[in-house]
Design a protein around this motif. Structure first.
Motif, PDB file in Angstrom:
ATOM      1  N   LEU A 653      15.428 -12.524  54.737  1.00 46.85           N
ATOM      2  CA  LEU A 653      15.552 -11.865  56.037  1.00 46.85           C
ATOM      3  C   LEU A 653      16.433 -12.648  57.006  1.00 46.85           C
ATOM      4  O   LEU A 653      17.015 -12.081  57.925  1.00 46.85           O
ATOM      5  N   ILE A 701      17.844   0.769  52.306  1.00 40.41           N
ATOM      6  CA  ILE A 701      19.118   0.310  52.869  1.00 40.41           C
ATOM      7  C   ILE A 701      19.880   1.549  53.330  1.00 40.41           C
ATOM      8  O   ILE A 701      20.161   2.457  52.547  1.00 40.41           O
ATOM      9  N   HIS A 744      20.281  -5.198  56.679  1.00 40.08           N
ATOM     10  CA  HIS A 744      18.840  -5.118  56.446  1.00 40.08           C
ATOM     11  C   HIS A 744      18.310  -3.796  56.998  1.00 40.08           C
ATOM     12  O   HIS A 744      18.790  -3.315  58.036  1.00 40.08           O
ATOM     13  N   PRO A 750      13.570  -6.810  54.514  1.00 42.81           N
ATOM     14  CA  PRO A 750      14.862  -7.293  54.009  1.00 42.81           C
ATOM     15  C   PRO A 750      15.540  -6.277  53.096  1.00 42.81           C
ATOM     16  O   PRO A 750      14.893  -5.419  52.489  1.00 42.81           O
ATOM     17  N   ALA A 751      16.846  -6.399  52.979  1.00 42.39           N
ATOM     18  CA  ALA A 751      17.627  -5.556  52.072  1.00 42.39           C
ATOM     19  C   ALA A 751      17.184  -5.798  50.631  1.00 42.39           C
ATOM     20  O   ALA A 751      16.948  -6.942  50.224  1.00 42.39           O
ATOM     21  N   SER A 752      17.105  -4.715  49.858  1.00 39.52           N
ATOM     22  CA  SER A 752      16.701  -4.845  48.458  1.00 39.52           C
ATOM     23  C   SER A 752      17.370  -3.765  47.623  1.00 39.52           C
ATOM     24  O   SER A 752      17.601  -2.651  48.099  1.00 39.52           O
TER      25      SER A 752
END
Length: 759
Positions: A653, A701, A744, A750-752
């Motif tokens: 993050l 996202i 993000h 957080p981006a995933s």
């Protein structure tokens, strides 16, 4: 002006002949998903639907919500929402229609079909006859549209019957069954001692609304006069509506095909009688201004014919989670059977027995054993009455029908009959093609050789190392036992530091649990139990487990119920990380623990289920050693959802511009790029009535760019909400590498990404 003189002969209707690659009969979720999947693979499809709209039981004519393996988040099937086209439809509906308006859902389905140039859609068109070129091959079907007074003769090498009652399979002479098999025939312990003809019945619903002035109600003469003939009448609420009245069911002792109209009249009798009871009995307050807004005119059918395929699914396949080499989908709804007397029964409206996890569904159950060029789809597939109790629900039928559409495309390309998919390795091809569109067949990843990313050097700007789930949330009272699910490593000792608050001196028990099967999320194995003496007030406790998991899988850090204790939660959410609770979900017969009678072949186990957002925060904790399950190595492992592990790359993050860089040792020719993102496969996304907290799931996202290694922008995406993002080059393009730059989803998420697919 058109004028014709008297004709001694019988005039013929207008006739149109259509030649196509695949005819799909039935426009419910199964038919829609089969047609779209086949069309996107480039074959010509004619979709024939006898109603004015698509969706079947999910349409605004019936208004049943779509559900499948997620089961209202009431079972232990984590991250099990159906993928592919079925997921795409439900996610689209969430974005446009999170309130669950069934009329809006109609438009979502229709748009999806109309957008496919390879689909010819025939609404209001009923197939009524079949022509065969020989005993085992269908040549064409005959259909009639009463709206345009046109007869259609539709020819094709392949047919898919997703019509619900199986009109094509029936007319073609395929073997079928109605009613329950005996216990002896398949060894199903939940089956009756003797076979019988009773079925699951039809249902009809109503909607009511509040107006600004009193509204009287005079029931029709045919309305039910004595509400006490409905044993569950005291459970009727004045604000209940739609498919919350799923138990308004009738017809199980009748011919659910040929007596459908009679069944419909009985259900109307019940509905108008129930509304008379609500409005005029004096038992309800605040109903003066209420009025009926909508009553179904078409009954929602549950069961009629089931056709025999190359394999017939049975109870043991569901409960024991049988593995099949030809698996093409999974199921997970409970074995859900209803009393034949339906709304008039003294028994519970349904009997639901869950398996401990999701189960394989084999391709063979969708191939007629009698008719060479006929696929089966929807609720008519090859399953016993007991197994049908699970496979019949709409998210499952749509999900499975995608395999039919994909198989049909392979058959057309290779001049095969459906059964020949089982030969010469074609089933592996089918499985891989399905997984590339998001099918997520159990324990069958996308073949690494088919994804060019696996020949590249892949580096991320950061990867999450989960050493802490921050202590920035509210307090959660442990009035029910709660657990944090984490992807743990085998042979590793873990410690967890949590913050608790006690209203008095008390003892808190903490357990480390896991599942017998690594792929399940039923925490029936207690590895270790510890007890902690708490003082009144806030304090940290550190739980250090001396025992270890024997294999890599999800573990449950479990805090047993204690009403005197609250535990600190976190506002941070992470892909593949989830809190679950040993609570109750009456909608799916979940009372916290499944305790079936002896000798019915069903397991006893506890339910540990999530809470729906905006609830369901993770339990805040420090974790040692940190969980390192989120590296960029996951981006090509072929799994596009959590399964045994997170299977996701997750950025830190604190990384202000999360980036993934893909570099090949030499140029590659690319035709497409796909990103498999996190639309929270644990959320059921019921299509109507229920409503959902967000229009875009928090893990998604939404904004990113894709560049070449020189920094030139190839693709830009803003405001994304869909699970699979596909980018096709106008022509094959040679590239040495790719750079993906992401935002993000939010300050708390957080981006995933699960998979980057390049081909």
């Amino acid at each position: 002006m058109i004028q014709e003189t008297f004709n001694k002969k019988v005039r013929k209707s207008k006739e149109i002949t259509i030649s196509t690659d695949l005819v799909v009969i039935g426009g419910g979720t199964a038919g829609v998903c089969a047609a779209i999947t086949a069309a996107r693979k480039g074959i010509k499809v004619t979709l024939v639907q006898d109603r004015p709209i698509l969706g079947g039981n999910a349409s605004s004519e019936v208004r049943l919500w779509i559900l499948g393996a997620t089961s209202h988040m009431g079972n232990n099937n984590r991250w099990s929402r159906e993928g592919g086209v079925m997921d795409e439809i439900l996610v689209e509906n969430l974005y446009r229609n999170k309130e669950g308006n069934a009329v809006i859902f109609d438009t979502v389905l229709l748009e999806k079909v109309l957008n496919e140039e390879n689909i010819t859609l025939l609404l209001n068109t009923a197939v009524y006859d079949v022509y065969k070129s020989n005993d085992t091959k269908i040549e064409s079907v005959k259909a009639f549209n009463a709206q345009n007074s046109t007869e259609y003769n539709i020819k094709a090498p392949l047919f898919c019957d997703a019509s619900g009652d199986g009109i094509v399979a029936f007319k073609a002479g395929a073997s079928f069954r109605m009613g329950a098999e005996s216990k002896e025939e398949f060894g199903e312990l939940f089956a009756p001692d003797k076979s019988y003809g009773e079925l699951l019945g039809h249902s009809m619903y109503f909607y009511s609304k509040e107006t600004d002035k009193p509204v009287k109600y005079i029931p029709p003469a045919y309305a039910l006069k004595d509400i006490t003939t409905v044993p569950r009448y005291k459970s009727i609420g004045k604000d209940d509506k739609g498919c919350r009245f799923w138990w308004f069911e009738y017809g199980g002792r009748h011919d659910t095909i040929h007596e459908t109209e009679e069944i419909k009249y009985e259900l109307w009798k019940v509905i108008y009688g129930v509304w008379d009871y609500i409005k005029n009995s004096g038992e309800f307050e605040g109903v003066e201004n209420m009025t009926l807004e909508w009553v179904a005119t078409v009954p929602g059918k549950r069961e009629s014919r089931r056709f025999e395929g190359l394999y017939m699914m049975k109870q043991q396949d569901v409960i024991e989670q049988t593995k099949f080499d030809d698996a093409i989908a999974f199921g997970g709804w409970a074995i859900d059977l209803h009393p034949a007397d339906g709304v008039y029964s003294e028994l519970s409206g349904c009997t639901q027995w869950h398996s401990k996890g999701v189960y394989d569904i084999p391709y063979r159950s969708f191939v007629s054993k009698d008719i060479d060029n006929l696929f089966l789809a929807g609720r008519i597939i090859s399953a016993t009455h007991v197994a049908f109790g699970s496979t019949r629900v709409m998210a499952t039928t749509g999900f499975c029908a995608q395999a039919v559409g994909m198989a049909a495309a392979i058959c057309i390309e290779n001049d095969l009959n459906p059964a020949e998919i089982l030969e010469n390795g074609k089933i592996k091809e089918l499985q891989n093609e399905l997984n590339i569109i998001g099918q997520s067949i159990l324990n069958v990843p996308i073949q690494k050789a088919s994804n060019l990313i696996n020949s590249a050097d892949v580096k991320a700007s950061s990867s999450l190392s989960l050493s802490e789930i921050p202590f920035d949330g509210d307090w959660f009272q442990l009035s029910i036992s709660s657990a944090q699910m984490l992807p743990l490593k085998a042979n590793q000792n873990y410690s967890f530091k949590v913050k608790v608050k006690a209203t008095e001196a008390t003892t808190l028990k903490v357990e480390l649990r896991t599942s017998e099967k690594a792929e399940n999320y039923t925490p029936e194995v207690i590895i270790e139990t510890q007890a902690f003496d708490l003082q009144k007030g806030q304090q940290f406790i550190e739980v250090s487990f001396s025992k270890r998991l024997e294999k890599n899988q999800y573990g449950f850090v479990t805090f047993l119920s204690n009403e005197n204790v609250s535990i600190k939660t976190s506002n941070k959410r992470f892909t593949g990380i989830l809190s679950v609770f040993n609570g109750v979900n009456k909608a799916v017969s979940n009372n916290g623990k499944q305790t079936p009678p002896e000798n019915i072949g069903v397991d006893t186990f506890e339910f540990w289920t999530p809470h729906r957002r905006p609830k369901g925060q993770n339990i805040a904790m420090e974790i040692s050693p940190a969980i390192d399950d989120f590296s960029s190595e996951n981006l090509g492992n072929g799994f596009v959802r959590p399964y045994i592990k997170s299977n996701a790359w997750v950025a830190d993050l604190k990384d202000e511009k999360p980036t993934v860089k893909v570099v090949w040792d030499k140029e590659k020719e690319l035709s497409e790029i796909k990103l498999f993102l996190d639309s929270d496969y644990d959320h059921p996304l019921e299509s109507t009535l229920m409503g959902h907290p967000e229009e875009v799931v928090p893990f998604m996202i939404q904004n990113y760019v894709i560049k070449n290694l020189e920094g030139e922008i190839l693709f830009t995406k803003q405001g994304n909400y869909q699970t699979i993002n596909q980018f096709k080059f106008d022509e094959k393009t040679k590239l040495k590498g790719l750079i993906f730059e992401f935002d993000h989803p939010s300050e708390n998420v957080p981006a995933s990404i699960f998979e980057i697919y390049c081909a």
